[in-house]
Design a protein around this motif. Structure first.
Motif, PDB file in Angstrom:
ATOM      1  N   LYS A   1      39.238  22.511  64.480  1.00 45.74           N
ATOM      2  CA  LYS A   1      38.775  21.634  63.413  1.00 45.74           C
ATOM      3  C   LYS A   1      38.181  20.352  63.984  1.00 45.74           C
ATOM      4  CE  LYS A   1      40.132  19.649  59.021  1.00 45.74           C
ATOM      5  NZ  LYS A   1      41.155  19.522  58.011  1.00 45.74           N
ATOM      6  N   SER A   2      38.785  19.835  65.069  1.00 49.03           N
ATOM      7  CA  SER A   2      38.274  18.597  65.675  1.00 49.03           C
ATOM      8  C   SER A   2      36.870  18.772  66.237  1.00 49.03           C
ATOM      9  CB  SER A   2      39.217  18.109  66.777  1.00 49.03           C
ATOM     10  OG  SER A   2      39.084  18.891  67.957  1.00 49.03           O
ATOM     11  N   LEU A   3      36.515  19.999  66.566  1.00 45.22           N
ATOM     12  CA  LEU A   3      35.168  20.281  67.079  1.00 45.22           C
ATOM     13  C   LEU A   3      34.186  20.629  65.961  1.00 45.22           C
ATOM     14  CD1 LEU A   3      36.081  22.364  70.254  1.00 45.22           C
ATOM     15  CD2 LEU A   3      35.441  19.954  70.128  1.00 45.22           C
ATOM     16  N   GLY A   4      34.672  20.616  64.723  1.00 48.22           N
ATOM     17  CA  GLY A   4      33.803  20.887  63.584  1.00 48.22           C
ATOM     18  C   GLY A   4      33.683  22.349  63.212  1.00 48.22           C
ATOM     19  N   PHE A   5      34.556  23.197  63.742  1.00 45.88           N
ATOM     20  CA  PHE A   5      34.500  24.629  63.431  1.00 45.88           C
ATOM     21  C   PHE A   5      35.303  24.921  62.168  1.00 45.88           C
ATOM     22  CE2 PHE A   5      34.340  24.811  68.248  1.00 45.88           C
ATOM     23  CZ  PHE A   5      32.956  24.880  68.289  1.00 45.88           C
ATOM     24  N   ASP A   6      34.743  25.729  61.300  1.00 44.78           N
ATOM     25  CA  ASP A   6      35.419  26.132  60.078  1.00 44.78           C
ATOM     26  C   ASP A   6      36.150  27.440  60.292  1.00 44.78           C
ATOM     27  OD1 ASP A   6      34.439  23.972  58.558  1.00 44.78           O
ATOM     28  OD2 ASP A   6      32.549  25.037  58.206  1.00 44.78           O
ATOM     29  N   GLU A   7      37.272  27.582  59.617  1.00 42.13           N
ATOM     30  CA  GLU A   7      37.994  28.855  59.651  1.00 42.13           C
ATOM     31  C   GLU A   7      37.251  29.859  58.793  1.00 42.13           C
ATOM     32  OE1 GLU A   7      42.116  28.380  58.655  1.00 42.13           O
ATOM     33  OE2 GLU A   7      42.469  27.038  60.342  1.00 42.13           O
ATOM     34  N   PHE A   8      37.206  31.070  59.265  1.00 43.38           N
ATOM     35  CA  PHE A   8      36.546  32.154  58.556  1.00 43.38           C
ATOM     36  C   PHE A   8      37.647  33.100  58.082  1.00 43.38           C
ATOM     37  CE2 PHE A   8      34.686  36.437  58.600  1.00 43.38           C
ATOM     38  CZ  PHE A   8      33.641  36.251  57.711  1.00 43.38           C
ATOM     39  N   GLY A   9      37.834  33.187  56.791  1.00 44.25           N
ATOM     40  CA  GLY A   9      38.932  33.990  56.254  1.00 44.25           C
ATOM     41  C   GLY A   9      38.530  35.378  55.819  1.00 44.25           C
ATOM     42  N   GLY A  10      37.373  35.844  56.224  1.00 45.12           N
ATOM     43  CA  GLY A  10      36.864  37.109  55.722  1.00 45.12           C
ATOM     44  C   GLY A  10      37.391  38.363  56.386  1.00 45.12           C
ATOM     45  N   LYS A  11      38.167  38.238  57.461  1.00 44.31           N
ATOM     46  CA  LYS A  11      38.609  39.436  58.167  1.00 44.31           C
ATOM     47  C   LYS A  11      40.133  39.524  58.178  1.00 44.31           C
ATOM     48  CE  LYS A  11      34.625  39.879  61.008  1.00 44.31           C
ATOM     49  NZ  LYS A  11      34.015  40.844  61.796  1.00 44.31           N
ATOM     50  N   ILE A  12      40.613  40.730  58.138  1.00 46.25           N
ATOM     51  CA  ILE A  12      42.026  41.020  58.308  1.00 46.25           C
ATOM     52  C   ILE A  12      42.145  41.773  59.615  1.00 46.25           C
ATOM     53  CG2 ILE A  12      44.009  42.265  57.405  1.00 46.25           C
ATOM     54  CD1 ILE A  12      42.733  41.890  54.609  1.00 46.25           C
ATOM     55  N   VAL A  13      43.057  41.351  60.462  1.00 45.51           N
ATOM     56  CA  VAL A  13      43.220  41.982  61.777  1.00 45.51           C
ATOM     57  C   VAL A  13      44.268  43.086  61.681  1.00 45.51           C
ATOM     58  CG1 VAL A  13      43.896  41.588  64.170  1.00 45.51           C
ATOM     59  CG2 VAL A  13      42.592  39.856  62.939  1.00 45.51           C
ATOM     60  N   TYR A  14      43.918  44.256  62.182  1.00 47.39           N
ATOM     61  CA  TYR A  14      44.843  45.382  62.281  1.00 47.39           C
ATOM     62  C   TYR A  14      45.127  45.644  63.744  1.00 47.39           C
ATOM     63  CZ  TYR A  14      43.679  46.335  57.440  1.00 47.39           C
ATOM     64  OH  TYR A  14      43.495  46.237  56.086  1.00 47.39           O
ATOM     65  N   ARG A  15      46.293  46.163  64.020  1.00 53.02           N
ATOM     66  CA  ARG A  15      46.665  46.458  65.405  1.00 53.02           C
ATOM     67  C   ARG A  15      47.549  47.688  65.399  1.00 53.02           C
ATOM     68  NH1 ARG A  15      49.005  41.524  67.545  1.00 53.02           N
ATOM     69  NH2 ARG A  15      46.856  41.002  67.927  1.00 53.02           N
ATOM     70  N   VAL A  16      47.319  48.570  66.354  1.00 48.92           N
ATOM     71  CA  VAL A  16      48.172  49.745  66.519  1.00 48.92           C
ATOM     72  C   VAL A  16      48.504  49.844  68.011  1.00 48.92           C
ATOM     73  CG1 VAL A  16      46.230  51.347  66.753  1.00 48.92           C
ATOM     74  CG2 VAL A  16      48.465  52.191  66.013  1.00 48.92           C
ATOM     75  N   ASP A  17      49.742  50.115  68.321  1.00 51.79           N
ATOM     76  CA  ASP A  17      50.139  50.283  69.712  1.00 51.79           C
ATOM     77  C   ASP A  17      49.593  51.592  70.251  1.00 51.79           C
ATOM     78  OD1 ASP A  17      51.559  47.910  69.735  1.00 51.79           O
ATOM     79  OD2 ASP A  17      53.442  48.858  69.137  1.00 51.79           O
ATOM     80  N   SER A  18      49.225  51.580  71.525  1.00 55.96           N
ATOM     81  CA  SER A  18      48.673  52.786  72.152  1.00 55.96           C
ATOM     82  C   SER A  18      49.755  53.636  72.806  1.00 55.96           C
ATOM     83  CB  SER A  18      47.609  52.410  73.180  1.00 55.96           C
ATOM     84  OG  SER A  18      48.195  51.607  74.177  1.00 55.96           O
ATOM     85  N   GLY A  19      50.975  53.186  72.773  1.00 57.60           N
ATOM     86  CA  GLY A  19      52.077  53.915  73.397  1.00 57.60           C
ATOM     87  C   GLY A  19      52.906  53.000  74.246  1.00 57.60           C
ATOM     88  N   PRO A  20      53.834  53.565  74.991  1.00 54.17           N
ATOM     89  CA  PRO A  20      54.687  52.710  75.846  1.00 54.17           C
ATOM     90  C   PRO A  20      53.880  51.970  76.901  1.00 54.17           C
ATOM     91  CG  PRO A  20      55.439  55.013  75.882  1.00 54.17           C
ATOM     92  CD  PRO A  20      54.180  54.961  75.098  1.00 54.17           C
ATOM     93  N   ALA A  21      54.226  50.714  77.087  1.00 53.69           N
ATOM     94  CA  ALA A  21      53.507  49.894  78.070  1.00 53.69           C
ATOM     95  C   ALA A  21      54.090  50.083  79.448  1.00 53.69           C
ATOM     96  CB  ALA A  21      53.547  48.438  77.671  1.00 53.69           C
TER      97      ALA A  21
END
Length: 144
Positions: free
Chosen positions: A124-144
């Motif tokens: 915000k201090s740099l003048g960037f606006d938050e973009f709320g248009g995306k929802i992040v999904y994540r799925v694990d690929s298996g044991p790390a």
């Protein structure tokens, strides 16, 4: 502190440049005939003693909107010892310049956690606006 210095990340299967950088890194700026851009790159900041005190890891992604490229900032880190001295802002300015210099690159994108008030305040201090248009999904690929 010295100003941040830039090295490009190295991928041994894609480039064998001999440009110097910190241990385990080599440079690739495509001026030596490398036909493939690096898969990922990083800007690094070091203090006067040569200690790593900050990094901005990024990749160019394709396609973005309109079949253009985007620069995706994966990680931004500045050591507690030098925060609020302009290093993060300088990283962001350099990333914007890199994106503008790349033909077909239309934007710079990154994410931060909703529960990271310091990162959100920095953006915000740099003048960037938050973009709320995306929802992040994540799925694990298996044991790390």
């Amino acid at each position: 502190m010295r100003p941040p210095r830039c090295w490009w990340a190295w991928s041994p299967t894609r480039c064998r440049s001999s440009r110097s950088g910190p241990p385990g890194w080599a440079g690739c700026n495509s001026t030596h005939g490398c036909r493939s851009p690096p898969l990922a790159s990083a800007l690094l900041a070091e203090d006067g003693a040569g200690n790593l005190v900050g990094l901005a890891a990024y990749s160019f992604l394709w396609p973005a909107a309109g079949s253009s490229h985007s620069l995706f900032l994966k990680e931004l880190y500045v050591s507690d010892t030098i925060r609020r001295q302009g290093v993060g802002a300088r990283f962001m300015a350099e990333l914007r310049a890199l994106a503008e210099a790349r033909p077909g690159c239309s934007r710079v994108e990154w994410m931060t956690d909703r529960d990271n008030p310091d990162a959100r305040a920095f953006c915000k201090s740099l003048g960037f606006d938050e973009f709320g248009g995306k929802i992040v999904y994540r799925v694990d690929s298996g044991p790390a």
